[in-house]
Write an enzyme that holds these catalytic residues in place. Sequence first.
Site, mmCIF file in Angstrom:
data_model
loop_
_atom_site.group_PDB
_atom_site.id
_atom_site.type_symbol
_atom_site.label_atom_id
_atom_site.label_comp_id
_atom_site.label_asym_id
_atom_site.label_seq_id
_atom_site.Cartn_x
_atom_site.Cartn_y
_atom_site.Cartn_z
ATOM 1 C CD1 TRP A 67 60.489 64.593 12.708
ATOM 2 C CD2 TRP A 67 59.530 64.682 14.593
ATOM 3 N NE1 TRP A 67 61.469 64.899 13.467
ATOM 4 C CE2 TRP A 67 60.766 64.554 14.592
ATOM 5 C CE3 TRP A 67 58.709 64.475 15.648
ATOM 6 C CZ2 TRP A 67 61.338 64.479 15.916
ATOM 7 C CZ3 TRP A 67 59.167 64.360 16.737
ATOM 8 C CH2 TRP A 67 60.615 64.522 17.075
ATOM 9 C CG ASN A 120 64.725 65.981 13.597
ATOM 10 O OD1 ASN A 120 63.772 65.383 12.828
ATOM 11 N ND2 ASN A 120 65.937 66.085 13.180
ATOM 12 C CG ASP A 121 68.536 68.538 13.834
ATOM 13 O OD1 ASP A 121 67.833 67.878 14.616
ATOM 14 O OD2 ASP A 121 69.494 67.577 13.464
ATOM 15 C CD1 TRP A 131 63.587 62.326 13.555
ATOM 16 C CD2 TRP A 131 63.890 59.728 13.234
ATOM 17 N NE1 TRP A 131 64.977 61.837 12.786
ATOM 18 C CE2 TRP A 131 64.994 60.743 12.626
ATOM 19 C CE3 TRP A 131 63.794 58.737 13.165
ATOM 20 C CZ2 TRP A 131 66.140 59.970 12.036
ATOM 21 C CZ3 TRP A 131 64.836 58.048 12.351
ATOM 22 C CH2 TRP A 131 65.849 58.592 12.129
ATOM 23 C CG PHE A 166 70.435 62.040 8.991
ATOM 24 C CD1 PHE A 166 69.135 61.455 8.492
ATOM 25 C CD2 PHE A 166 71.197 61.236 9.811
ATOM 26 C CE1 PHE A 166 68.488 60.407 9.232
ATOM 27 C CE2 PHE A 166 70.348 60.253 10.628
ATOM 28 C CZ PHE A 166 68.975 59.824 10.242
ATOM 29 N NE ARG A 221 73.763 62.044 13.912
ATOM 30 C CZ ARG A 221 73.948 60.841 14.462
ATOM 31 N NH1 ARG A 221 74.411 59.632 14.110
ATOM 32 N NH2 ARG A 221 73.628 60.837 15.828
HETATM 33 C C1 FRU Z 1 69.942 65.649 15.672
HETATM 34 C C2 FRU Z 1 70.057 64.582 14.507
HETATM 35 C C3 FRU Z 1 71.101 64.875 13.813
HETATM 36 C C4 FRU Z 1 70.885 64.134 12.461
HETATM 37 C C5 FRU Z 1 69.291 64.290 12.306
HETATM 38 C C6 FRU Z 1 68.614 63.316 11.746
HETATM 39 O O1 FRU Z 1 68.640 65.867 16.061
HETATM 40 O O2 FRU Z 1 70.104 63.273 15.217
HETATM 41 O O3 FRU Z 1 72.357 64.267 14.359
HETATM 42 O O4 FRU Z 1 71.623 64.521 11.238
HETATM 43 O O5 FRU Z 1 69.020 64.631 13.803
HETATM 44 O O6 FRU Z 1 67.183 63.764 11.475
#
Ligand code: FRU
Length: 517
Positions: free
Chosen positions: A45, A47-48, A72, A107, A170
């Site tokens: 997976w 994400n950002d 996630w 993160f 964060r």
């Molecule tokens: C945004 C987020 C961030 C965090 C990260 C964790 O999608 O929630 O705020 O650092 O993803 O994966």
Amino acid sequence: MNDINREFVDHDEALAQAEAGVAKLAAERNDRWYPKFHIASNGGWINDPNGLCYYKGRWHVFYQLHPYGTQWGPMHWGHVSSTDMIHWKREPIALAPSLEAERAGVFSGSATTGDDGRLWIFYTGHRWANGVDDADENLEVQCAAVSDDGVHFEKLGVIIDNPEGFKHFRDPKVWKTGGVWYMTFGVSSAEQRGQMWLYTSEDMVEWTFKTVLFEHPDPDVFMLECPDFFPVTDKDGNEKWVIGFSAMGAKKNGFMNRNVNNAGYMIGTWEPGGQFKPETEFRPWDCGHNFYAPQSFNTVPGDTNDAEGGRQIMYGWLSPFVQPVPLDDEGWCGQLTLPREVYLGEDGDIHTVPAAEMTGLRTDSTDLGAVNVKSGSEHVVAEDAEAMEIELTIDLKHTTAERAGIKVHATADGSYTYVAYDDQIGGVVLDRQANAYGDRGYRVAPLTEAELAADELKLRVYVDRGSVEVYVNDGRQAMSSYSYAADGPRAVKLAAESGDLAVSALTTHNLASIGLE
Ligand code: FRU
């Protein structure tokens, strides 16, 4: 601090395990929706986008990665790099949780070249307050790591502790202005307001709280994830600052805030060290179903192949948002958008266009000229388009249709995704109601009075195996959505409803792979 900087596992061992986790998932990956020209992990997976930068001759894109599943989970930093922004290679996973402070995940964060010439990354260490799960809140701190080669990182540990046990604390963004280092990150205040805090530093290690850079005016917004902050120049040569964030908690309102969380920006002014003063309302970066957590960075003049340099390049993440996610059983989940250049247009608003490099992926192009489509009919543009860019100019003066545009991922079972000019709504609609898989619904990129009154509407549509990305009128609006094509050839068709469609120009480009498949 010493305690939270203690290693609970050897970092190299954790990285090796994570590589094995990704490889295991990659071995069983289903490629029907796996992108050809968007960045994704080979397994697991994501994400950002994180740590975007140009360093020692290469573009670097890192991303939030869960190497052990397609949902996630404990976050790592995955990594790809490129010399030209269009041909990418996989790099070793850069960060795995190994310090107490980041036990539950490394993160999001940003990267910059330090005064020492090394690549510095700033990220959030995430841990559970009770050490077991998130039932008793999270604890988040800001951490740093440095690298000489942009690939292997040495952790420096925690550089900003969490002063009062804030749950949301964060996503550091670091930049230098006037010889001073600045950092901002998102905080959910004691009053549950979405804020961005500002810190300064001389040496990138010791950081001092300066002020609350910005508090979102909407009391429903309780957190600003992935903040971004950068200068642009307006048409009169004045400096403006753009504040970007991914807002949690905003309520749906007309065409606005249609997704679970929504990423956008405001334009305003900033004197270094002070608070941001907005001059606009909140505007979305992208009106699609899945755009979230973008990050941008400035290319350094002279460092790039681009003679001008100094472009602001952005990547976003296509968040699946709504359960169930069709990618759950595919061995991978999550992709980034194309690299987009962000700039302030003559109209005083932000435009986002695909980075100029993207044209380098075109293989064969077909100029289809002008096409008229009669009311109620369709016109096939391509029989099977797996990876295609479509440039379409609609002649608004001679289009009488109530809704007309282009159907992509149109398969024999009757499913498709529709990108259309909607005369009744006064916008461009990305409609997934005829999709075979996943969340459906439609999204709207509203057009301005001037755009509606213009002779033409220009659409640039990127069709990848599992997504559609649309740029309206040279990037005045963008829309990014997953589109999970059904089995068989994926046709592209023009369509007109309740009136005719007049297309004044139409060109298709097959696109090459970026090399990550
Ligand atoms: C945004 C987020 C961030 C965090 C990260 C964790 O999608 O929630 O705020 O650092 O993803 O994966």
